[in-house]
Design a protein around this motif. Structure first.
Motif, short mmCIF file in Angstrom:
data_model
loop_
_atom_site.label_atom_id
_atom_site.label_comp_id
_atom_site.label_asym_id
_atom_site.label_seq_id
_atom_site.Cartn_x
_atom_site.Cartn_y
_atom_site.Cartn_z
N TYR A 1 -87.97 95.97 29.30
CA TYR A 1 -88.47 97.08 28.52
C TYR A 1 -89.88 97.43 28.99
O TYR A 1 -90.62 96.56 29.46
N GLN B 1 -93.51 99.02 27.51
CA GLN B 1 -94.23 99.31 26.27
C GLN B 1 -95.61 99.87 26.60
O GLN B 1 -96.40 99.22 27.27
N GLY C 1 -99.69 101.13 21.60
CA GLY C 1 -99.43 101.80 20.34
C GLY C 1 -98.04 102.38 20.20
O GLY C 1 -97.76 103.10 19.25
N ARG C 2 -97.15 102.05 21.12
CA ARG C 2 -95.78 102.59 21.08
C ARG C 2 -94.77 101.44 21.01
O ARG C 2 -95.08 100.28 21.26
N GLY C 3 -93.54 101.79 20.66
CA GLY C 3 -92.49 100.79 20.68
C GLY C 3 -91.95 100.60 22.09
O GLY C 3 -92.11 101.45 22.95
N PRO C 4 -91.31 99.47 22.34
CA PRO C 4 -90.73 99.23 23.67
C PRO C 4 -89.62 100.23 23.98
O PRO C 4 -88.88 100.67 23.09
N PHE D 1 -86.31 100.75 26.55
CA PHE D 1 -85.37 100.05 27.42
C PHE D 1 -85.37 100.64 28.82
O PHE D 1 -85.39 101.87 29.00
#
Lengths: 114, 118
Positions: A36, A38, A41-44, A46
């Motif tokens: 992943y 990232q 400040g963000r989500g991972p 895919f």
């Protein structure tokens, strides 16, 4: 206990070079490994999955390998660009574990400088 | 939007207070996951739902943590008597099915809820 490790906390490379990130696992056999990306400040997000019976997977400038003998996955970004700068996480699910449970490494922060 | 939505994006609370974090997964995704990420660490599994039921809650650190998904869509993570050590980013993810072997196993993550306990 099951462990998945990304030994390099940070990797700095020059634009155009190939970045190689390492993920090692101990005390279990992953059914697959995922990578992943990232951003701060963000989500991972895919990127790629490789299964235990696969040696190599490619997607555009990305390549991932899986070596069950070395208990290791390598993640390569060829022709790297400053926009590739981010933290890269590997994750896995052990064979026999709950389908939803993923173990994540702590990530490697990649910086690509112009 | 079409992605996983988490609210609030930031929550500051005092030690001992009760907190609820909400996750709205991608429409049609039956599997929903909660992870917790501390600074400089990878996401740590908390709980996984398949539909309305918790298929695996073994990652919940103690009985102060509880999560529900009553209608198989929106989920709420509830933390009672918060402690400073609960401060982290709480990530929610969803996938079409928990049967990861049948697809890419891709998890779609939200942006997270940053919890700070003073």
């Amino acid at each position: 206990s099951q462990k998945i490790e990304q030994n390099s906390e940070a990797l700095n490379i020059q634009e155009g070079k190939t970045a190689t990130l390492t993920c090692n696992y101990t005390n279990y056999s992953p059914a697959y490994l995922q990578w992943y990306r990232q951003d701060p400040g963000r989500g991972p997000v895919f990127l790629l999955l490789i299964r235990e019976n696969e040696k190599e997977k490619r997607k555009e400038r990305l390549k991932v390998t899986f070596d069950t003998t070395l208990k290791q996955s390598l993640f390569h970004i060829t022709a790297s660009q400053p926009a590739d700068s981010a933290t890269y996480l590997c994750a896995s699910r052990a064979r026999g574990s709950t389908l939803g449970r993923l173990y994540f490494g702590r990530g490697t922060q990649l910086t690509v400088w112009p | 939007g079409a992605g996983v939505s988490q609210t609030p994006s930031n929550k500051v609370t005092e030690k001992g207070k009760y907190v609820e974090l909400r996750c709205d997964p991608i429409s049609g995704h039956t599997a929903l996951y909660w992870y917790r990420q501390s600074l400089g660490q990878g996401p740590e599994f908390l709980i996984y739902f398949q539909g309305t039921g918790a298929a695996d809650d073994s990652g919940l650190p103690n009985d102060r943590f509880f999560a529900v998904r009553p209608e198989g869509s929106v989920s709420t993570l509830k933390i009672q008597r918060t402690e400073r050590g609960d401060s982290a980013v709480y990530l929610c993810a969803s996938s079409f099915s928990g049967l990861a072997d049948l697809n890419t196993g891709e998890l779609f993550f939200g942006e997270g809820s940053r919890l700070t306990v003073l």
